[in-house]
Scaffold this motif. Structure first.
Motif, PDB file in Angstrom:
ATOM      1  N   THR A  31       0.821  -1.206   0.000  1.00  0.00           N
ATOM      2  CA  THR A  31       0.000   0.000   0.000  1.00  0.00           C
ATOM      3  C   THR A  31       0.856   1.257   0.000  1.00  0.00           C
ATOM      4  OG1 THR A  31      -1.791  -1.137   1.162  1.00  0.00           O
ATOM      5  CG2 THR A  31      -1.781   1.256   1.276  1.00  0.00           C
ATOM      6  N   ALA A  32       1.971   1.237   0.726  1.00  0.00           N
ATOM      7  CA  ALA A  32       2.795   2.436   0.874  1.00  0.00           C
ATOM      8  C   ALA A  32       3.399   2.891  -0.449  1.00  0.00           C
ATOM      9  CB  ALA A  32       3.889   2.202   1.910  1.00  0.00           C
ATOM     10  N   THR A  33       3.808   1.952  -1.280  1.00  0.00           N
ATOM     11  CA  THR A  33       4.407   2.322  -2.565  1.00  0.00           C
ATOM     12  C   THR A  33       3.401   2.282  -3.698  1.00  0.00           C
ATOM     13  OG1 THR A  33       5.091   0.031  -2.988  1.00  0.00           O
ATOM     14  CG2 THR A  33       6.672   1.470  -1.853  1.00  0.00           C
ATOM     15  N   GLY A  34       2.284   1.624  -3.474  1.00  0.00           N
ATOM     16  CA  GLY A  34       1.272   1.496  -4.514  1.00  0.00           C
ATOM     17  C   GLY A  34       1.622   0.504  -5.589  1.00  0.00           C
TER      18      GLY A  34
ATOM     19  N   VAL B 279       2.342   5.799   4.483  1.00  0.00           N
ATOM     20  CA  VAL B 279       1.677   4.492   4.422  1.00  0.00           C
ATOM     21  C   VAL B 279       0.416   4.562   3.577  1.00  0.00           C
ATOM     22  CG1 VAL B 279       0.499   2.701   5.761  1.00  0.00           C
ATOM     23  CG2 VAL B 279       2.628   3.698   6.609  1.00  0.00           C
ATOM     24  N   SER B 280      -0.457   5.508   3.870  1.00  0.00           N
ATOM     25  CA  SER B 280      -1.742   5.593   3.176  1.00  0.00           C
ATOM     26  C   SER B 280      -1.684   6.438   1.915  1.00  0.00           C
ATOM     27  CB  SER B 280      -2.801   6.173   4.110  1.00  0.00           C
ATOM     28  OG  SER B 280      -2.468   7.506   4.474  1.00  0.00           O
ATOM     29  N   GLY B 281      -0.761   7.398   1.858  1.00  0.00           N
ATOM     30  CA  GLY B 281      -0.667   8.276   0.694  1.00  0.00           C
ATOM     31  C   GLY B 281      -1.819   9.247   0.559  1.00  0.00           C
ATOM     32  N   LEU B 282      -2.541   9.504   1.641  1.00  0.00           N
ATOM     33  CA  LEU B 282      -3.706  10.383   1.605  1.00  0.00           C
ATOM     34  C   LEU B 282      -3.316  11.828   1.898  1.00  0.00           C
ATOM     35  CD1 LEU B 282      -6.191   8.160   3.643  1.00  0.00           C
ATOM     36  CD2 LEU B 282      -6.076   8.399   1.156  1.00  0.00           C
ATOM     37  N   ASP B 283      -4.132  12.772   1.402  1.00  0.00           N
ATOM     38  CA  ASP B 283      -3.887  14.167   1.754  1.00  0.00           C
ATOM     39  C   ASP B 283      -4.564  14.487   3.083  1.00  0.00           C
ATOM     40  OD1 ASP B 283      -6.640  14.745   1.299  1.00  0.00           O
ATOM     41  OD2 ASP B 283      -6.255  15.248  -0.797  1.00  0.00           O
TER      42      ASP B 283
ATOM     43  N   ARG C 152      -8.446  13.729   7.553  1.00  0.00           N
ATOM     44  CA  ARG C 152      -9.312  14.292   8.587  1.00  0.00           C
ATOM     45  C   ARG C 152     -10.701  13.647   8.546  1.00  0.00           C
ATOM     46  NH1 ARG C 152      -9.376  20.429  10.761  1.00  0.00           N
ATOM     47  NH2 ARG C 152     -11.171  20.257  12.171  1.00  0.00           N
ATOM     48  N   LEU C 153     -11.219  13.437   7.366  1.00  0.00           N
ATOM     49  CA  LEU C 153     -12.520  12.788   7.239  1.00  0.00           C
ATOM     50  C   LEU C 153     -12.494  11.369   7.800  1.00  0.00           C
ATOM     51  CD1 LEU C 153     -13.623  13.959   3.673  1.00  0.00           C
ATOM     52  CD2 LEU C 153     -14.680  14.609   5.858  1.00  0.00           C
ATOM     53  N   LEU C 154     -11.449  10.612   7.432  1.00  0.00           N
ATOM     54  CA  LEU C 154     -11.360   9.227   7.900  1.00  0.00           C
ATOM     55  C   LEU C 154     -11.079   9.164   9.392  1.00  0.00           C
ATOM     56  CD1 LEU C 154      -9.411   7.513   4.993  1.00  0.00           C
ATOM     57  CD2 LEU C 154     -11.822   7.252   5.583  1.00  0.00           C
ATOM     58  N   SER C 155     -10.315  10.122   9.895  1.00  0.00           N
ATOM     59  CA  SER C 155     -10.057  10.155  11.333  1.00  0.00           C
ATOM     60  C   SER C 155     -11.363  10.272  12.107  1.00  0.00           C
ATOM     61  CB  SER C 155      -9.132  11.325  11.670  1.00  0.00           C
ATOM     62  OG  SER C 155      -8.920  11.421  13.064  1.00  0.00           O
ATOM     63  N   ALA C 156     -12.239  11.139  11.647  1.00  0.00           N
ATOM     64  CA  ALA C 156     -13.525  11.316  12.320  1.00  0.00           C
ATOM     65  C   ALA C 156     -14.386  10.064  12.232  1.00  0.00           C
ATOM     66  CB  ALA C 156     -14.264  12.507  11.715  1.00  0.00           C
ATOM     67  N   GLU C 157     -14.286   9.343  11.119  1.00  0.00           N
ATOM     68  CA  GLU C 157     -15.097   8.132  10.923  1.00  0.00           C
ATOM     69  C   GLU C 157     -14.555   6.936  11.686  1.00  0.00           C
ATOM     70  OE1 GLU C 157     -15.242   7.312   6.785  1.00  0.00           O
ATOM     71  OE2 GLU C 157     -16.242   9.187   6.258  1.00  0.00           O
ATOM     72  N   ARG C 158     -13.238   6.926  11.940  1.00  0.00           N
ATOM     73  CA  ARG C 158     -12.578   5.708  12.423  1.00  0.00           C
ATOM     74  C   ARG C 158     -11.919   5.887  13.779  1.00  0.00           C
ATOM     75  NH1 ARG C 158      -9.978   3.899   6.510  1.00  0.00           N
ATOM     76  NH2 ARG C 158     -12.011   3.495   5.517  1.00  0.00           N
TER      77      ARG C 158
ATOM     78  N   GLU D  60      -1.081   3.945   9.534  1.00  0.00           N
ATOM     79  CA  GLU D  60      -0.351   5.212   9.374  1.00  0.00           C
ATOM     80  C   GLU D  60       0.166   5.715  10.718  1.00  0.00           C
ATOM     81  OE1 GLU D  60       1.505   7.360   7.227  1.00  0.00           O
ATOM     82  OE2 GLU D  60      -0.320   7.231   5.995  1.00  0.00           O
ATOM     83  N   MET D  61      -0.713   5.749  11.701  1.00  0.00           N
ATOM     84  CA  MET D  61      -0.331   6.249  13.019  1.00  0.00           C
ATOM     85  C   MET D  61       0.666   5.314  13.700  1.00  0.00           C
ATOM     86  SD  MET D  61      -1.911   9.071  13.203  1.00  0.00           S
ATOM     87  CE  MET D  61      -3.377   9.958  12.647  1.00  0.00           C
ATOM     88  N   GLY D  62       0.425   4.021  13.574  1.00  0.00           N
ATOM     89  CA  GLY D  62       1.335   3.078  14.198  1.00  0.00           C
ATOM     90  C   GLY D  62       2.750   3.206  13.659  1.00  0.00           C
ATOM     91  N   ALA D  63       2.877   3.371  12.349  1.00  0.00           N
ATOM     92  CA  ALA D  63       4.199   3.547  11.752  1.00  0.00           C
ATOM     93  C   ALA D  63       4.890   4.780  12.316  1.00  0.00           C
ATOM     94  CB  ALA D  63       4.081   3.641  10.241  1.00  0.00           C
ATOM     95  N   SER D  64       4.143   5.878  12.434  1.00  0.00           N
ATOM     96  CA  SER D  64       4.738   7.109  12.955  1.00  0.00           C
ATOM     97  C   SER D  64       5.134   6.967  14.419  1.00  0.00           C
ATOM     98  CB  SER D  64       3.775   8.282  12.775  1.00  0.00           C
ATOM     99  OG  SER D  64       3.745   8.694  11.430  1.00  0.00           O
TER     100      SER D  64
END
Length: 409
Positions: A24-27, A169-173, A178-184, A255-259
């Motif tokens: 996922t990180a490199t696609g 990891v996710s490659g998201l902006d 922020r949207l996914l953080s609120a959902e998850r 993503e968070m775990g890697a950081s």
């Protein structure tokens, strides 16, 4: 915490191929060459409702990873957690009027039974979040003392800005995050945070909720991401081969775990490959506990569905694809199982040497289980139609299907 018993994996002639898998990180696809011991961490269940077909599909994917590696004559060091304290578990316990520990223990036991029935190879270390707390507290303290974490009204948050690799990891902006953080499970709108995306590391004790001694952190309980980091670092170290889970874990969890890990160690990457399984739907919607649209492995087993057929239903879809569970998917798997068993029940048959290599190549190519099934289908069709004179062929096919696909014929 104990895992479940391991089924025997038959040894096959020759040697399997190195795994090429989508990262996922490199696609893109990378070839993993782990050395003599392959290391894998797969995120486990939150045990308030287990095990639905989405779970089963995810763990089936990483069971295939283990089987491919074992076929290359490597050892596999597999670690999995159980998030046995978290908001969804506590909320379900309150809703049902149950003690949260009893709920977690019951559903974890059911998960073990389902994994055993499906012949999923167990982890060497199966660790609950609660039992990991003594190892989590020092990590949070280290992050705080290093300036990578900060306190907010007694809670401790990780600062994502401290990791220059955050987002890889996710490659998201930032907006998508922020949207996914609120959902998850995140709280991007909480006032006082340095960055809306900063995740919680340690939650100060709340009235009516369980808490533990956090040393200088005060009483509380750990955040979701640091749990897996503590367990992985303790048992696998940095730079292990695969971090795995469902595709909904790429952000924020992985993503968070890697950081967290990279900030703790100063090393990069946390894992060499981030591998994610697709989602399973029912009636047009992703199968999830919150929606209640679940098909449970245990319910199918109670209805006398052969676990081998359930496994074949999972294998009929590529692990990265999103797909829908239907009665027809299961019916096709039941029919396939009957055809395969008829083919290997004959005293002799068509040579299976080429089939072994076809299955190996399919699985080494990003776990292409549908291609592996198609290869066995072709052999079984010819075997049931014409047969052959190779006395060892039916047994070799049975061992191949067992060793590489986890299906007992």
């Amino acid at each position: 915490m104990h895992a479940w018993p391991a089924s025997e994996v038959p040894a096959l002639p020759g040697k399997g191929r190195d795994l090429r898998i989508h990262d996922t990180a490199t696609g893109g696809r990378i070839t993993l060459d782990p050395g003599p011991v392959a290391r894998i961490y797969v995120c486990g269940i939150t045990p308030y409702d287990a095990t639905h077909m989405g779970h089963a599909a995810t763990y089936n994917a990483f069971d295939l990873v283990q089987r491919v590696w074992l076929d290359t004559k490597r050892q596999v060091h597999y670690v999995q957690n159980v998030t046995d304290v978290d908001d969804p578990l506590l909320e379900r316990a309150v809703r049902d009027g149950q003690d949260w520990t009893e709920l977690a223990e019951r559903e974890t036991a059911l998960f073990r039974e389902d994994m055993t029935a499906l012949r999923m190879l167990p982890p060497q270390h199966y660790i609950g979040a609660v039992e990991a707390i003594p190892g989590i507290v020092p990590l949070v303290e280290r992050l705080r003392d290093a300036g990578a974490a900060y306190e907010l009204d007694g809670d401790v948050y990780f600062s994502v800005d401290c990791d220059p690799h955050f987002g890889e990891v996710s490659g998201l902006d930032a907006d998508a995050m922020r949207l996914l953080s609120a959902e998850r499970g995140g709280d991007p709108d909480r006032p006082g945070k340095k960055n809306p995306l900063d995740p919680i590391l340690w939650m100060a004790a709340r009235e009516g909720e369980p808490s533990w001694d956090g040393g200088s952190l005060g009483r509380g309980r750990p955040g979701w991401h640091i749990e897996c980091v503590a367990i992985a670092l303790d048992h696998l170290g940095m730079g292990f081969d695969i971090q795995g889970g469902g595709s909904d874990l790429a952000f924020p969890h992985h993503e968070m775990g890697a950081s967290h890990a990279q900030a703790l160690t100063g090393e990069h990457p946390f894992a060499r490959a981030y591998v994610h399984a697709g989602m399973v739907a029912l009636n047009g919607q992703k199968m999830s506990k919150s929606k209640g649209n679940l098909v449970f492995v245990s319910a199918l087993r109670r209805d006398d569905v052969d676990p081998a057929a359930i496994r074949l239903a999972l294998l009929s879809h590529h692990y990265r694809s999103d797909w829908e569970w239907t009665d027809q998917v299961l019916a096709d798997a039941v029919a396939r199982l009957a055809t395969w068993r008829a083919a290997v029940s004959r005293p002799d048959g068509l040579s299976a040497d080429a089939l072994v290599e076809e299955v190996r190549e399919a699985l080494a190519d990003d776990l292409d289980a549908p291609a592996a099934l198609a290869a066995v289908d072709r052999w079984a069709a010819r075997q049931n139609s014409d047969g052959g004179t190779d006395e060892g062929a039916p047994g070799l096919v049975s061992r191949t299907v067992d060793a590489l696909l986890g299906v007992a014929l």
